[in-house]
Design an enzyme around this catalytic site. Structure first.
Site, PDB file in Angstrom:
ATOM      1  N   HIS A   1       0.842  -1.210   0.000  1.00  0.00           N
ATOM      2  CA  HIS A   1       0.000   0.000   0.000  1.00  0.00           C
ATOM      3  C   HIS A   1       0.874   1.256   0.000  1.00  0.00           C
ATOM      4  CE1 HIS A   1      -3.519   2.495   1.522  1.00  0.00           C
ATOM      5  NE2 HIS A   1      -2.483   3.242   1.880  1.00  0.00           N
ATOM      6  N   GLU A   2       1.822   1.305   0.934  1.00  0.00           N
ATOM      7  CA  GLU A   2       2.637   2.520   1.075  1.00  0.00           C
ATOM      8  C   GLU A   2       3.520   2.745  -0.144  1.00  0.00           C
ATOM      9  OE1 GLU A   2       1.836   4.534   3.240  1.00  0.00           O
ATOM     10  OE2 GLU A   2       0.702   3.227   4.570  1.00  0.00           O
TER      11      GLU A   2
ATOM     12  N   HIS B   1      -9.602   7.826   3.698  1.00  0.00           N
ATOM     13  CA  HIS B   1      -9.541   6.425   4.128  1.00  0.00           C
ATOM     14  C   HIS B   1     -10.935   5.836   4.338  1.00  0.00           C
ATOM     15  CE1 HIS B   1      -5.423   7.738   5.249  1.00  0.00           C
ATOM     16  NE2 HIS B   1      -5.103   6.486   4.976  1.00  0.00           N
TER      17      HIS B   1
ATOM     18  N   HIS C   1       1.760   4.294  -3.015  1.00  0.00           N
ATOM     19  CA  HIS C   1       1.610   5.763  -2.981  1.00  0.00           C
ATOM     20  C   HIS C   1       2.747   6.414  -3.786  1.00  0.00           C
ATOM     21  CE1 HIS C   1      -1.877   6.409  -0.567  1.00  0.00           C
ATOM     22  NE2 HIS C   1      -1.403   5.816   0.506  1.00  0.00           N
TER      23      HIS C   1
ATOM     24  N   GLU D   1      -6.022   6.496  -2.201  1.00  0.00           N
ATOM     25  CA  GLU D   1      -6.021   5.482  -1.139  1.00  0.00           C
ATOM     26  C   GLU D   1      -6.431   4.109  -1.679  1.00  0.00           C
ATOM     27  OE1 GLU D   1      -5.272   4.811   2.078  1.00  0.00           O
ATOM     28  OE2 GLU D   1      -4.060   6.567   1.649  1.00  0.00           O
TER      29      GLU D   1
ATOM     30  N   TYR E   1      -4.545  14.435  -2.925  1.00  0.00           N
ATOM     31  CA  TYR E   1      -4.915  13.687  -1.723  1.00  0.00           C
ATOM     32  C   TYR E   1      -6.006  14.414  -0.943  1.00  0.00           C
ATOM     33  CZ  TYR E   1      -3.740  10.115   1.787  1.00  0.00           C
ATOM     34  OH  TYR E   1      -3.749   9.033   2.622  1.00  0.00           O
TER      35      TYR E   1
ATOM     36  N   ASP F   1      -9.475  13.898   7.915  1.00  0.00           N
ATOM     37  CA  ASP F   1      -8.754  12.919   7.109  1.00  0.00           C
ATOM     38  C   ASP F   1      -8.756  13.302   5.629  1.00  0.00           C
ATOM     39  OD1 ASP F   1      -7.343  10.596   6.456  1.00  0.00           O
ATOM     40  OD2 ASP F   1      -9.177   9.405   6.258  1.00  0.00           O
TER      41      ASP F   1
HETATM   42 ZN   LIG Z   1      -2.484   5.242   2.131  1.00  0.00          ZN
END
Ligand SMILES: [Zn+2]
Lengths: 134, 368
Positions: free
Chosen positions: B178-179, B280, B182, B202, B193, B275
């Site tokens: 996931h990271e 998310h 990005h 996301e 974002y 957020d």
């Molecule tokens: Zn993320």
């Protein structure tokens, strides 16, 4: 003066882990309270120290659009901190930053980065409180 | 029309502009001098613009640039120990090819970086995060009890977790995928974002994070758990993961964390300022769309469903402020381009977006 900070986001944005806290210096010498029931009275020295970290003149000049650009170009999945300063004369200003923007804040208004660090530590205390209430 | 040129409104007069970089690289190697010069110019344009976007995204220094040598790309990992300080990168503790250490976080980070590199290279022919062989560095034990992991533009950073809410962040392969994704998104679509484009950002990380795990375990769509971050929640938390792509809103329900707020369709889209506008939270909608496509097609999700999503993330016509509907349209067009407009793949894509309410049943003709 009253400072409000709301922490949201992070890797999962758990709704129960959104921290909505207020540091109220009218409650002599100062008190932190969070919407979930957490409270902590600040010792006189800590209350003075925390209050000194905010320079209202500089804080009220901070342009949120500049911060938003900085935030957009930074890492994803960070915690979002909304920090609002409410003055006794009714003036209010708020900014939005990520938890890794301490250096940026320190450069804009000396002390503000340290305030973010202090708020992060307070969030960990609030987390521990919430877990203890389970 | 050149993909990059199109996005930046440049005019293009060359066939070389429509060729993907790997074919251009071949021309550089094997073409006539004239062809080689044209291919180099096309590659140079591509590389410079990509660099511009990377710099803007604080993606850090790129490696030497697009590899035109024809050599097989290889992963180049270095794991550092930050020693529970906020100093990066820390001390190098495992280099590429070195045996496992006694530190489980070091080994998990090393494996997770490798798993992610493997998926992107073996399935999508992408050479690392920047598609130019960027070495993959990671620091473990960042700060004390740090409850997060992130790609900072130059490297991965992993916290140990506080043991109260989170375990160590290297524990979940899909979170590592996931990271790192990005970083891929920042190098490609660079989705803003915030709001819907942020939720797509996301979701793309969840999609490829999950595919990293499925590819590693050689699981079909039917066998996969479609959870993000299984094992990451500390003992005592009532939950199985951070998110469920299959059933958004069901990953946890805990007195401390609250109930998983992810919507499974547009009817339950959450409007919030927190957020970054619920990135998310609303990612549950495109996450479920991907799950539905992969499940309808069956077999390995990284093959056809993953390919359509990858084609879309790297589609330079996708706006950085794309809405869910705009992204859905591009997935449909990319499914048609790759598999045909009457293909089962395209039908699965349209059905999925319709099911989550992003495409109205009556509006499907508009994207046909
Ligand atoms: Zn993320």
């Amino acid at each position: 003066m009253r400072i409000e900070f709301v922490r949201s986001g992070g890797p999962a944005a758990f709704p129960g882990m959104v921290m909505d806290a207020t540091v109220d210096f009218a409650a002599n010498p100062g008190r932190v309270s969070e919407k979930g029931g957490y409270t902590r009275d600040l010792a006189s020295q800590e209350a003075q120290d925390v209050q000194k970290l905010i320079d209202p003149t500089l804080f009220f000049r901070i342009n949120n659009k500049d911060l938003a650009k900085k935030r957009e170009s930074g890492p994803r999945d960070l915690y979002q901190y909304d920090i609002a300063v409410h003055m006794d004369d009714g003036r209010t200003h708020s900014i939005t930053v990520s938890d890794m923007m301490g250096e940026t804040l320190e450069g804009i208004s000396p002390g503000l980065g340290k305030f973010l660090d202090w708020a992060k530590q307070e969030c960990q205390r609030i987390t521990n409180y919430k877990v203890g209430q389970r | 029309m050149c993909k990059v040129a199109h996005r930046h409104s440049f005019s293009s007069h060359s066939i070389f502009c429509i060729l993907p970089p790997d074919i251009l690289s071949n021309i550089v190697k094997n073409g006539t001098p004239e062809q080689r010069d044209a291919a180099m110019r096309a590659l140079g344009l591509d590389t410079s613009l990509r660099n511009q976007r990377l710099t803007f995204s604080l993606l850090g220094e790129r490696s030497a640039g697009l590899d035109v040598s024809g050599a097989t790309p290889v992963v180049q990992r270095t794991i550092f120990d930050a020693g529970n300080l906020q100093v990066l990168p820390g001390k190098a503790v495992r280099n590429e090819g070195a045996p496992p250490t006694a530190d489980v976080a070091v080994n998990e980070a090393y494996e997770g970086l490798g798993n992610t590199f493997d998926l992107y290279l073996q399935v999508y022919h992408r050479n690392s995060i920047d598609n130019a062989g960027l070495p993959l560095n990671a620091s473990v034990h960042f700060d004390q009890k740090y409850n997060n992991a992130f790609w900072n533009g130059q490297q991965m950073v992993f916290g140990d977790g506080d043991g109260v809410i989170f375990n160590r962040f290297t524990i979940a392969t899909d979170v590592i995928g996931h990271e790192l994704t990005h970083g891929v998104t920042a190098a490609e679509a660079n989705l803003v974002y915030q709001g819907q484009s942020g939720a797509l950002n996301e979701s793309i990380s969840d999609v490829f994070g999950s595919l990293v795990k499925q590819f590693k375990l050689k699981q079909t769509a039917a066998q996969a758990d479609w959870l993000i971050g299984a094992g990451l929640l500390a003992a005592g938390i009532h939950g199985v993961a951070l998110r469920s792509m299959k059933a958004p809103g069901t990953a946890y329900n805990d007195p401390v964390l609250g109930k998983d707020p992810q919507p499974a369709d547009m009817q339950h889209f959450v409007n919030t300022m927190q957020d970054n506008g619920g990135v998310h939270t609303n990612s549950g909608i495109p996450n479920r769309a991907f799950f539905l496509v992969a499940s309808a097609l069956g077999g390995n999700a990284w093959e056809r469903a993953g390919q359509i999503w990858y084609d879309t993330v790297t589609d330079h016509r996708l706006s950085k402020r794309a809405s869910f509907a705009a992204f859905a349209t591009r997935t449909s067009l990319n499914a048609a381009t790759r598999y045909g407009s009457a293909s089962v793949e395209r039908k699965a894509v349209l059905d999925a977006w319709r099911q989550v309410g992003v495409i109205k049943a009556t509006a499907s003709a508009a994207v046909s």
